[in-house]
Design a protein around this motif. Structure first.
Motif, mmCIF file in Angstrom:
data_model
loop_
_atom_site.group_PDB
_atom_site.id
_atom_site.type_symbol
_atom_site.label_atom_id
_atom_site.label_comp_id
_atom_site.label_asym_id
_atom_site.label_seq_id
_atom_site.Cartn_x
_atom_site.Cartn_y
_atom_site.Cartn_z
ATOM 1 N N ILE A 227 48.090 10.500 11.093
ATOM 2 C CA ILE A 227 48.324 9.103 10.715
ATOM 3 C C ILE A 227 49.800 8.914 10.347
ATOM 4 O O ILE A 227 50.451 7.987 10.796
ATOM 5 C CB ILE A 227 47.414 8.687 9.539
ATOM 6 C CG1 ILE A 227 45.943 8.863 9.913
ATOM 7 C CG2 ILE A 227 47.693 7.232 9.132
ATOM 8 C CD1 ILE A 227 44.979 8.625 8.761
ATOM 9 N N HIS A 228 50.327 9.816 9.514
ATOM 10 C CA HIS A 228 51.748 9.828 9.154
ATOM 11 C C HIS A 228 52.366 11.153 9.579
ATOM 12 O O HIS A 228 51.712 12.201 9.488
ATOM 13 C CB HIS A 228 51.943 9.671 7.641
ATOM 14 C CG HIS A 228 51.653 8.301 7.133
ATOM 15 N ND1 HIS A 228 51.623 8.007 5.783
ATOM 16 C CD2 HIS A 228 51.380 7.126 7.780
ATOM 17 C CE1 HIS A 228 51.341 6.733 5.616
ATOM 18 N NE2 HIS A 228 51.190 6.180 6.814
ATOM 19 N N MET A 229 53.618 11.113 10.001
ATOM 20 C CA MET A 229 54.390 12.310 10.329
ATOM 21 C C MET A 229 55.596 12.416 9.400
ATOM 22 O O MET A 229 56.128 11.410 8.940
ATOM 23 C CB MET A 229 54.917 12.249 11.774
ATOM 24 C CG MET A 229 53.878 11.975 12.817
ATOM 25 S SD MET A 229 52.753 13.342 13.027
ATOM 26 C CE MET A 229 51.200 12.479 12.920
ATOM 27 N N MET A 237 51.955 16.567 10.155
ATOM 28 C CA MET A 237 51.050 15.469 9.814
ATOM 29 C C MET A 237 50.854 15.425 8.301
ATOM 30 O O MET A 237 50.028 16.146 7.746
ATOM 31 C CB MET A 237 49.709 15.655 10.530
ATOM 32 C CG MET A 237 49.781 15.489 12.027
ATOM 33 S SD MET A 237 48.161 15.538 12.859
ATOM 34 C CE MET A 237 47.933 17.298 13.094
ATOM 35 N N SER A 238 51.617 14.584 7.637
ATOM 36 C CA SER A 238 51.531 14.502 6.181
ATOM 37 C C SER A 238 50.280 13.753 5.729
ATOM 38 O O SER A 238 49.795 13.958 4.617
ATOM 39 C CB SER A 238 52.780 13.823 5.622
ATOM 40 O OG SER A 238 52.961 12.540 6.187
ATOM 41 N N LEU A 239 49.753 12.881 6.583
ATOM 42 C CA LEU A 239 48.493 12.180 6.340
ATOM 43 C C LEU A 239 47.706 12.234 7.643
ATOM 44 O O LEU A 239 48.215 11.890 8.706
ATOM 45 C CB LEU A 239 48.763 10.726 5.927
ATOM 46 C CG LEU A 239 47.544 9.818 5.738
ATOM 47 C CD1 LEU A 239 46.691 10.294 4.563
ATOM 48 C CD2 LEU A 239 47.978 8.370 5.517
ATOM 49 N N ILE A 324 37.001 11.527 7.366
ATOM 50 C CA ILE A 324 37.560 12.279 6.238
ATOM 51 C C ILE A 324 39.072 12.316 6.399
ATOM 52 O O ILE A 324 39.591 12.657 7.460
ATOM 53 C CB ILE A 324 36.975 13.698 6.175
ATOM 54 C CG1 ILE A 324 35.459 13.627 5.953
ATOM 55 C CG2 ILE A 324 37.638 14.515 5.067
ATOM 56 C CD1 ILE A 324 34.781 14.962 5.927
ATOM 57 N N ARG A 325 39.787 11.963 5.341
ATOM 58 C CA ARG A 325 41.249 11.897 5.389
ATOM 59 C C ARG A 325 41.841 12.770 4.291
ATOM 60 O O ARG A 325 41.241 12.943 3.229
ATOM 61 C CB ARG A 325 41.731 10.456 5.225
ATOM 62 C CG ARG A 325 41.247 9.547 6.353
ATOM 63 C CD ARG A 325 41.637 8.096 6.129
ATOM 64 N NE ARG A 325 41.231 7.266 7.255
ATOM 65 C CZ ARG A 325 40.053 6.676 7.362
ATOM 66 N NH1 ARG A 325 39.154 6.838 6.390
ATOM 67 N NH2 ARG A 325 39.763 5.927 8.401
ATOM 68 N N CYS A 326 43.015 13.298 4.565
ATOM 69 C CA CYS A 326 43.668 14.202 3.619
ATOM 70 C C CYS A 326 45.176 13.994 3.705
ATOM 71 O O CYS A 326 45.725 13.736 4.771
ATOM 72 C CB CYS A 326 43.297 15.649 3.932
ATOM 73 S SG CYS A 326 43.724 16.827 2.636
ATOM 74 N N ARG A 327 45.848 14.167 2.561
ATOM 75 C CA ARG A 327 47.266 13.837 2.441
ATOM 76 C C ARG A 327 48.006 14.951 1.720
ATOM 77 O O ARG A 327 47.508 15.509 0.750
ATOM 78 C CB ARG A 327 47.379 12.539 1.647
ATOM 79 C CG ARG A 327 48.752 11.928 1.547
ATOM 80 C CD ARG A 327 48.675 10.781 0.554
ATOM 81 N NE ARG A 327 49.768 9.831 0.689
ATOM 82 C CZ ARG A 327 50.043 8.895 -0.203
ATOM 83 N NH1 ARG A 327 49.299 8.780 -1.301
ATOM 84 N NH2 ARG A 327 51.045 8.064 -0.018
ATOM 85 N N TYR A 328 49.190 15.246 2.208
ATOM 86 C CA TYR A 328 50.088 16.190 1.539
ATOM 87 C C TYR A 328 51.230 15.356 0.956
ATOM 88 O O TYR A 328 52.211 15.083 1.629
ATOM 89 C CB TYR A 328 50.588 17.221 2.545
ATOM 90 C CG TYR A 328 51.452 18.325 1.971
ATOM 91 C CD1 TYR A 328 51.420 18.666 0.619
ATOM 92 C CD2 TYR A 328 52.307 19.046 2.799
ATOM 93 C CE1 TYR A 328 52.212 19.674 0.115
ATOM 94 C CE2 TYR A 328 53.104 20.064 2.311
ATOM 95 C CZ TYR A 328 53.058 20.370 0.960
ATOM 96 O OH TYR A 328 53.853 21.384 0.457
ATOM 97 N N LEU A 329 51.084 14.955 -0.291
ATOM 98 C CA LEU A 329 51.982 13.958 -0.885
ATOM 99 C C LEU A 329 53.363 14.500 -1.195
ATOM 100 O O LEU A 329 54.384 13.927 -0.793
ATOM 101 C CB LEU A 329 51.349 13.390 -2.152
ATOM 102 C CG LEU A 329 52.169 12.336 -2.905
ATOM 103 C CD1 LEU A 329 52.502 11.155 -2.004
ATOM 104 C CD2 LEU A 329 51.415 11.874 -4.148
ATOM 105 N N GLY A 335 58.300 12.231 2.213
ATOM 106 C CA GLY A 335 59.299 12.463 3.256
ATOM 107 C C GLY A 335 59.081 11.568 4.464
ATOM 108 O O GLY A 335 60.050 11.132 5.112
ATOM 109 N N HIS A 336 57.825 11.270 4.800
ATOM 110 C CA HIS A 336 57.532 10.342 5.899
ATOM 111 C C HIS A 336 58.174 8.980 5.626
ATOM 112 O O HIS A 336 58.841 8.402 6.498
ATOM 113 C CB HIS A 336 56.019 10.181 6.054
ATOM 114 C CG HIS A 336 55.600 8.985 6.850
ATOM 115 N ND1 HIS A 336 55.631 8.962 8.225
ATOM 116 C CD2 HIS A 336 55.156 7.755 6.453
ATOM 117 C CE1 HIS A 336 55.217 7.782 8.649
ATOM 118 N NE2 HIS A 336 54.926 7.030 7.602
#
Length: 390
Positions: A227-229, A237-239, A324-329, A335-336
């Motif tokens: 979803i986000h890079m 893939m940060s999200l 299911i979604r996951c994020r590396y904040l 940074g994205h």
């Protein structure tokens, strides 16, 4: 007594996921890194920690042998850096490596240059590949320039760690917006590598295909859609969210077979939802940075692989639960946003929408976080403190 497992490169968020998976399964996990600040060394699921000499030093292999003997290590979860560091004495450690492959196989899979050549040598392996050219010397620049005339930018120039001319090479990726910039990047990197590869642009969204192949049979599978890079134009893939695409999965499995890889890997793709076309980018023949999404989706790759190593073979086939979604904040999703705000390629409408979406995702209670893991949430606050301190 539980089996003792040494997990390398505990600073990486993917290896933190390995530590958590194995620790909650009851294994005695030793988190290992070159710095005491590595996040995995502070995980609740690490029963022991170890700080080792740098891979580039001549002391690492002897340190490793001594540590294995003293602590009676039963298994090692390797990283790419680990394999390159023990290249000259790899056979000594094979008995401790799950799904170990011959040296020439992992060297080929961890080289973008070699893996591209292996796939293009097979009729069915050459499907769904973007434009690429391998260069070994400056005399090939003119031919490259001619080939790029018919391709759309951006272009990606890549150097493999295993192809580096120094004692320990470094993996490099350069994103180039023009042919002239591409030729300059190739000319700059060539003196430091045996060969570099130039890849063309593949449109669409990033997809990760997570696979575990054991004794020639696929035993676990999952898929991730970005979803986000970070950076926004095509980084990690940060999200991301769970995903499924059957024909893409079949292509990934076939390519993994042609490359001869056993064990775990993340096969990286680009997928265009408008045309439903997809392109294979590369194999990441190790545990991947998106592993926490697989864990939240019930695809427990590290536990399955360790169980099989110790004689109990299980599986996790079929689609993961969708949505299911996951994020590396910290720092990836921040940074994205920053990469998009700073870029000349983005419009003001894109920037405002990104800020708005960032706030909404931050308020969404159904979005998991890589670091906010059950019984291990102190790691999240440590990462946040380190991020803002820096």
């Amino acid at each position: 007594m539980s089996k003792r497992i040494l997990v390398m490169d505990a600073h990486a968020v993917g290896m933190l996921g390995v530590i958590r998976s194995l620790g909650r399964a009851g294994y005695s996990v030793t988190a290992c890194a070159t710095s005491g600040r590595a996040l995995g060394l502070h995980s609740h699921y690490a029963q022991d920690v170890a700080v080792h000499p740098p891979y580039s030093s001549g002391d690492f292999a002897s340190w490793l042998e001594d540590y294995i003997s003293e602590r009676r290590i039963d298994m090692i979860v390797p990283s790419e850096g680990f394999l390159h560091a023990v290249r000259d004495c790899y056979e000594r450690f094979v008995p401790l490596l799950p799904d170990a492959v011959p040296k020439y196989v992992w060297e080929g899979c961890m080289s973008k240059v070699d893996s591209d050549a292996i796939l293009r040598a097979h009729p069915d392996g050459a499907y769904n590949l973007p434009f690429s050219a391998v260069l070994t010397g400056a005399h090939e620049l003119e031919a490259l320039e001619s080939s790029l005339q018919s391709e759309a930018s951006p272009f990606y120039v890549k150097g493999d760690a295993g192809k580096g001319l120094g004692k320990v090479g470094k993996a490099v990726v350069r994103r180039c917006l023009s042919i002239a910039e591409t030729l300059d990047a190739v000319a700059e990197l060539l003196p430091n590598y045996q060969a570099v590869i130039c890849q063309g642009h593949a449109p669409g969204r990033k997809v990760g295909v997570s696979l575990w192949r054991h004794r020639g049979e696929f035993r676990a599978e999952s898929m991730t859609l970005g979803i986000h890079m970070n950076p926004f134009h095509g980084g990690m893939m940060s999200l991301r969210e769970t995903f499924w695409h059957q024909s893409l999965l079949e292509d990934a499995k076939r390519k993994m077979e042609l490359l001869g890889w056993e064990g775990v890997a993340m096969m990286e793709y680009k997928w265009d939802p408008d045309s439903d076309r997809f392109w294979f980018i590369e194999i990441n023949a190790r545990y991947w940075g998106y592993l926490h999404l697989d864990l939240y989706a019930g695809k427990d790759f590290p536990r399955l692989q360790a169980d099989a190593f110790f004689g109990s073979i299980g599986s996790a086939l079929g689609p993961p639960p969708q949505g299911i979604r996951c994020r590396y904040l910290f720092p990836a999703d921040i940074g994205h946003v920053l990469s998009l705000l700073r870029s000349d390629e983005s419009r003001w409408s894109d920037r405002l929408r990104t800020i708005f979406e960032f706030v909404l995702w931050s308020l969404n209670p159904r979005c998991h976080a890589d670091l906010w893991f059950p019984r291990d949430r102190a790691v999240y606050w440590r990462a946040a403190f380190d991020f803002f301190r820096r």
